[in-house]
Scaffold this motif. Structure first.
Motif, PDB file in Angstrom:
ATOM      1  N   TRP A  46       0.821  -1.206   0.000  1.00 33.59           N
ATOM      2  CA  TRP A  46       0.000   0.000   0.000  1.00 33.59           C
ATOM      3  C   TRP A  46       0.859   1.263   0.000  1.00 33.59           C
ATOM      4  O   TRP A  46       0.545   2.244  -0.654  1.00 33.59           O
ATOM      5  CB  TRP A  46      -0.940  -0.008   1.208  1.00 33.59           C
ATOM      6  CG  TRP A  46      -1.957  -1.112   1.118  1.00 33.59           C
ATOM      7  CD1 TRP A  46      -2.505  -1.626  -0.025  1.00 33.59           C
ATOM      8  CD2 TRP A  46      -2.525  -1.852   2.196  1.00 33.59           C
ATOM      9  NE1 TRP A  46      -3.391  -2.633   0.281  1.00 33.59           N
ATOM     10  CE2 TRP A  46      -3.425  -2.801   1.624  1.00 33.59           C
ATOM     11  CE3 TRP A  46      -2.373  -1.821   3.579  1.00 33.59           C
ATOM     12  CZ2 TRP A  46      -4.159  -3.689   2.407  1.00 33.59           C
ATOM     13  CZ3 TRP A  46      -3.111  -2.700   4.353  1.00 33.59           C
ATOM     14  CH2 TRP A  46      -3.988  -3.625   3.769  1.00 33.59           C
TER      15      TRP A  46
ATOM     16  N   HIS B 104      -4.790  -3.882 -10.293  1.00 34.11           N
ATOM     17  CA  HIS B 104      -5.664  -2.886 -10.913  1.00 34.11           C
ATOM     18  C   HIS B 104      -6.182  -3.427 -12.239  1.00 34.11           C
ATOM     19  O   HIS B 104      -5.405  -3.837 -13.103  1.00 34.11           O
ATOM     20  CB  HIS B 104      -4.898  -1.583 -11.167  1.00 34.11           C
ATOM     21  CG  HIS B 104      -4.626  -0.801  -9.928  1.00 34.11           C
ATOM     22  ND1 HIS B 104      -4.500   0.570  -9.929  1.00 34.11           N
ATOM     23  CD2 HIS B 104      -4.474  -1.192  -8.629  1.00 34.11           C
ATOM     24  CE1 HIS B 104      -4.251   0.990  -8.694  1.00 34.11           C
ATOM     25  NE2 HIS B 104      -4.225  -0.062  -7.892  1.00 34.11           N
TER      26      HIS B 104
ATOM     27  N   ARG C 154       0.858   4.493  -2.602  1.00 35.59           N
ATOM     28  CA  ARG C 154       0.640   5.867  -2.156  1.00 35.59           C
ATOM     29  C   ARG C 154       1.737   6.807  -2.624  1.00 35.59           C
ATOM     30  O   ARG C 154       1.506   7.999  -2.821  1.00 35.59           O
ATOM     31  CB  ARG C 154       0.521   5.914  -0.629  1.00 35.59           C
ATOM     32  CG  ARG C 154      -0.841   5.477  -0.112  1.00 35.59           C
ATOM     33  CD  ARG C 154      -1.010   5.876   1.336  1.00 35.59           C
ATOM     34  NE  ARG C 154      -0.146   5.104   2.209  1.00 35.59           N
ATOM     35  CZ  ARG C 154      -0.520   3.981   2.814  1.00 35.59           C
ATOM     36  NH1 ARG C 154      -1.737   3.518   2.636  1.00 35.59           N
ATOM     37  NH2 ARG C 154       0.305   3.335   3.605  1.00 35.59           N
TER      38      ARG C 154
ATOM     39  N   HIS D 227     -11.119   1.129  -9.735  1.00 36.57           N
ATOM     40  CA  HIS D 227     -10.073   0.590 -10.626  1.00 36.57           C
ATOM     41  C   HIS D 227      -9.792  -0.891 -10.367  1.00 36.57           C
ATOM     42  O   HIS D 227      -9.084  -1.538 -11.134  1.00 36.57           O
ATOM     43  CB  HIS D 227      -8.776   1.408 -10.521  1.00 36.57           C
ATOM     44  CG  HIS D 227      -8.217   1.515  -9.140  1.00 36.57           C
ATOM     45  ND1 HIS D 227      -8.242   2.679  -8.417  1.00 36.57           N
ATOM     46  CD2 HIS D 227      -7.593   0.608  -8.355  1.00 36.57           C
ATOM     47  CE1 HIS D 227      -7.667   2.497  -7.248  1.00 36.57           C
ATOM     48  NE2 HIS D 227      -7.267   1.244  -7.189  1.00 36.57           N
TER      49      HIS D 227
ATOM     50  N   HIS E 156     -14.245   5.192  -2.562  1.00 33.12           N
ATOM     51  CA  HIS E 156     -12.895   5.747  -2.468  1.00 33.12           C
ATOM     52  C   HIS E 156     -11.855   4.734  -2.944  1.00 33.12           C
ATOM     53  O   HIS E 156     -11.647   3.701  -2.318  1.00 33.12           O
ATOM     54  CB  HIS E 156     -12.612   6.149  -1.012  1.00 33.12           C
ATOM     55  CG  HIS E 156     -11.256   6.726  -0.790  1.00 33.12           C
ATOM     56  ND1 HIS E 156     -10.189   5.973  -0.344  1.00 33.12           N
ATOM     57  CD2 HIS E 156     -10.780   7.985  -0.974  1.00 33.12           C
ATOM     58  CE1 HIS E 156      -9.118   6.742  -0.248  1.00 33.12           C
ATOM     59  NE2 HIS E 156      -9.453   7.963  -0.626  1.00 33.12           N
ATOM     60  N   GLN E 157     -11.218   5.020  -4.070  1.00 31.63           N
ATOM     61  CA  GLN E 157     -10.136   4.192  -4.627  1.00 31.63           C
ATOM     62  C   GLN E 157     -10.543   2.722  -4.730  1.00 31.63           C
ATOM     63  O   GLN E 157      -9.812   1.817  -4.310  1.00 31.63           O
ATOM     64  CB  GLN E 157      -8.857   4.339  -3.781  1.00 31.63           C
ATOM     65  CG  GLN E 157      -8.284   5.738  -3.744  1.00 31.63           C
ATOM     66  CD  GLN E 157      -7.643   6.164  -5.072  1.00 31.63           C
ATOM     67  OE1 GLN E 157      -7.846   5.530  -6.113  1.00 31.63           O
ATOM     68  NE2 GLN E 157      -6.865   7.227  -5.040  1.00 31.63           N
TER      69      GLN E 157
ATOM     70  N   GLU F 256      -2.176  11.461   0.990  1.00 27.51           N
ATOM     71  CA  GLU F 256      -3.545  11.178   1.400  1.00 27.51           C
ATOM     72  C   GLU F 256      -4.179  12.375   2.100  1.00 27.51           C
ATOM     73  O   GLU F 256      -5.380  12.615   1.949  1.00 27.51           O
ATOM     74  CB  GLU F 256      -3.564   9.968   2.333  1.00 27.51           C
ATOM     75  CG  GLU F 256      -3.240   8.647   1.652  1.00 27.51           C
ATOM     76  CD  GLU F 256      -4.250   8.288   0.583  1.00 27.51           C
ATOM     77  OE1 GLU F 256      -5.446   8.594   0.760  1.00 27.51           O
ATOM     78  OE2 GLU F 256      -3.851   7.714  -0.440  1.00 27.51           O
TER      79      GLU F 256
ATOM     80  N   VAL G 129      -5.055  12.038  -8.937  1.00 25.80           N
ATOM     81  CA  VAL G 129      -6.253  11.583  -8.226  1.00 25.80           C
ATOM     82  C   VAL G 129      -7.387  12.548  -8.549  1.00 25.80           C
ATOM     83  O   VAL G 129      -7.205  13.766  -8.494  1.00 25.80           O
ATOM     84  CB  VAL G 129      -6.013  11.543  -6.702  1.00 25.80           C
ATOM     85  CG1 VAL G 129      -7.313  11.193  -5.972  1.00 25.80           C
ATOM     86  CG2 VAL G 129      -4.929  10.527  -6.355  1.00 25.80           C
TER      87      VAL G 129
ATOM     88  N   ASP H  43     -10.879   8.429  -7.332  1.00 21.28           N
ATOM     89  CA  ASP H  43     -10.139   7.391  -8.051  1.00 21.28           C
ATOM     90  C   ASP H  43      -9.058   8.041  -8.888  1.00 21.28           C
ATOM     91  O   ASP H  43      -8.816   9.256  -8.775  1.00 21.28           O
ATOM     92  CB  ASP H  43     -11.063   6.535  -8.912  1.00 21.28           C
ATOM     93  CG  ASP H  43     -10.663   5.064  -8.876  1.00 21.28           C
ATOM     94  OD1 ASP H  43      -9.551   4.752  -9.379  1.00 21.28           O
ATOM     95  OD2 ASP H  43     -11.420   4.247  -8.350  1.00 21.28           O
ATOM     96  N   LEU H  44      -8.416   7.255  -9.709  1.00 27.16           N
ATOM     97  CA  LEU H  44      -7.283   7.719 -10.499  1.00 27.16           C
ATOM     98  C   LEU H  44      -7.730   8.202 -11.876  1.00 27.16           C
ATOM     99  O   LEU H  44      -8.621   7.618 -12.485  1.00 27.16           O
ATOM    100  CB  LEU H  44      -6.248   6.603 -10.658  1.00 27.16           C
ATOM    101  CG  LEU H  44      -5.693   6.016  -9.358  1.00 27.16           C
ATOM    102  CD1 LEU H  44      -4.769   4.846  -9.660  1.00 27.16           C
ATOM    103  CD2 LEU H  44      -4.965   7.084  -8.554  1.00 27.16           C
TER     104      LEU H  44
ATOM    105  N   HIS I  53       1.166   9.006  -5.981  1.00 25.59           N
ATOM    106  CA  HIS I  53       0.263  10.152  -6.170  1.00 25.59           C
ATOM    107  C   HIS I  53       0.372  11.103  -4.991  1.00 25.59           C
ATOM    108  O   HIS I  53       1.147  10.880  -4.059  1.00 25.59           O
ATOM    109  CB  HIS I  53      -1.181   9.681  -6.395  1.00 25.59           C
ATOM    110  CG  HIS I  53      -1.741   8.825  -5.281  1.00 25.59           C
ATOM    111  ND1 HIS I  53      -2.020   9.318  -4.020  1.00 25.59           N
ATOM    112  CD2 HIS I  53      -2.094   7.509  -5.256  1.00 25.59           C
ATOM    113  CE1 HIS I  53      -2.512   8.367  -3.267  1.00 25.59           C
ATOM    114  NE2 HIS I  53      -2.568   7.249  -3.983  1.00 25.59           N
TER     115      HIS I  53
END
Length: 342
Positions: free
Chosen positions: A130, A273, A134, A232, A228-229, A140, A312, A258-259, A137
């Motif tokens: 994870w 993904h 992170r 994808h 949330h995320q 958070e 994002v 999302d992306l 991008h």
């Protein structure tokens, strides 16, 4: 709207259901979160058949909810209603210094600590993966601040978080909602979420095992739905958007984080993904097909794109309002709305 009151017979039924020592202890425990029969048996030191019988009576009185999660059944105090308001008043009058209640509280604290340690062990085993994602991008904190700004602080009655994961959205939006539900398909992630909610003292949110495409929830019953995320990871993300729209009440909002479209192919193999981001035009099409109007778009692009290549995007859509051209907010240099996205 005039406050609804309980009829005399309804009030008596609530008092009868709660007016027994074991059932009152159960209600106090279940007011703090999800617990199984096994949990309650360990805390109260009573037999499983006895605990199950009391839970059955509380359920029949409409004071608690039961949720099946695989082989396990979880129970908690029901979130809203005139009966629950009376129950909470009764619980609030209970003396926390009572030796029996103190012992229950201490055992509950120990149980939650054990649950937290198990959940964090799972989280630690996956943290490296994870963290690697992170780093691709913006931070958070920046994403969360932008989401809070986009949503505003107008209170909502019921929140639904689809693909809740660690339960972060339930924590972030605590205080905005009266009642919240987080749904996820992973029992391991639900364990993490429950531990996180316990640690944060979030008592008005519950997490449930469920299929994001087919939820046993009443249509038009939520004021805010967050995804949330999550999209994808899905083979058919548009189906999840449609399910979210089904569950939104008129005037309710859907918040998707999302992306944006990208070319980091490694995410397919290393992070499972299935989709490499979503364009504004694609998202607008799905939202409109689901009966939603896109009302705001926020793009968050890192300033050092070479090291952090992922943008994002936050999309906010509303059910039952006329279409307007959404403003596009940018964090650093963001993509404009794609061609065809009005």
């Amino acid at each position: 709207m005039a406050e609804q009151k309980l009829r005399l017979d309804e009030a008596v039924d609530v008092l009868k259901a709660a007016g027994e020592p074991t059932r009152l202890r159960l209600l106090l425990l279940l007011a703090g979160g999800d617990l199984t029969v096994t949990d309650l048996t360990e805390i109260l030191g009573q037999s499983q058949p006895r605990i199950s019988r009391h839970l059955k009576l509380l359920g029949e009185a409409g004071l608690i909810d039961r949720y099946q999660e695989g082989a396990w059944a979880y129970f908690r105090l029901r979130g809203q209603g005139e009966s629950i308001a009376l129950v909470r008043a009764i619980l609030g009058a209970a003396d926390g210094g009572d030796p029996v209640l103190e012992r229950d509280s201490a055992r509950l604290k120990a149980l939650k600590q054990t649950r937290s340690e198990r959940a964090q062990d799972y989280f630690a085993r996956n943290a490296a993966e994870w963290d690697a994602l992170r780093r691709l991008h913006v931070g958070e904190q920046e994403v969360e601040d932008a989401l809070l700004d986009a949503l505003g602080r107008t209170p909502v009655s019921r929140l639904l978080d689809l693909g809740t994961g660690t339960g972060r959205m339930l924590q972030l939006l605590d205080g905005l909602y009266e009642e919240a539900t987080g749904v996820d398909a992973s029992r391991d992630m639900l364990a993490v979420a429950r531990a996180n909610l316990d640690r944060a003292g979030v008592s008005r949110a519950a997490v449930r095992l469920g299929d994001i495409f087919n939820l046993p929830l009443e249509a038009e019953s939520f004021d805010l739905v967050t995804i949330h995320q999550v999209l994808h990871f899905l083979q058919e993300p548009e189906a999840a958007v449609q399910e979210a729209a089904r569950l939104l009440a008129d005037g309710g909002r859907l918040a998707i984080v999302d992306l944006a479209p990208h070319a980091v192919e490694d995410l397919r193999d290393e992070h499972a993904h299935l989709r490499l981001g979503f364009s504004h035009a694609q998202m607008l099409s799905w939202l409109e097909q689901s009966g939603l109007s896109l009302t705001r778009v926020v793009d968050l692009t890192p300033s050092t794109a070479a090291n952090r290549p992922l943008t994002v995007t936050i999309w906010i859509a509303t059910k039952g309002v006329a279409h307007v051209s959404p403003p596009v907010d940018v964090g650093q240099a963001a993509q404009p709305l794609a061609a065809g996205a009005r």
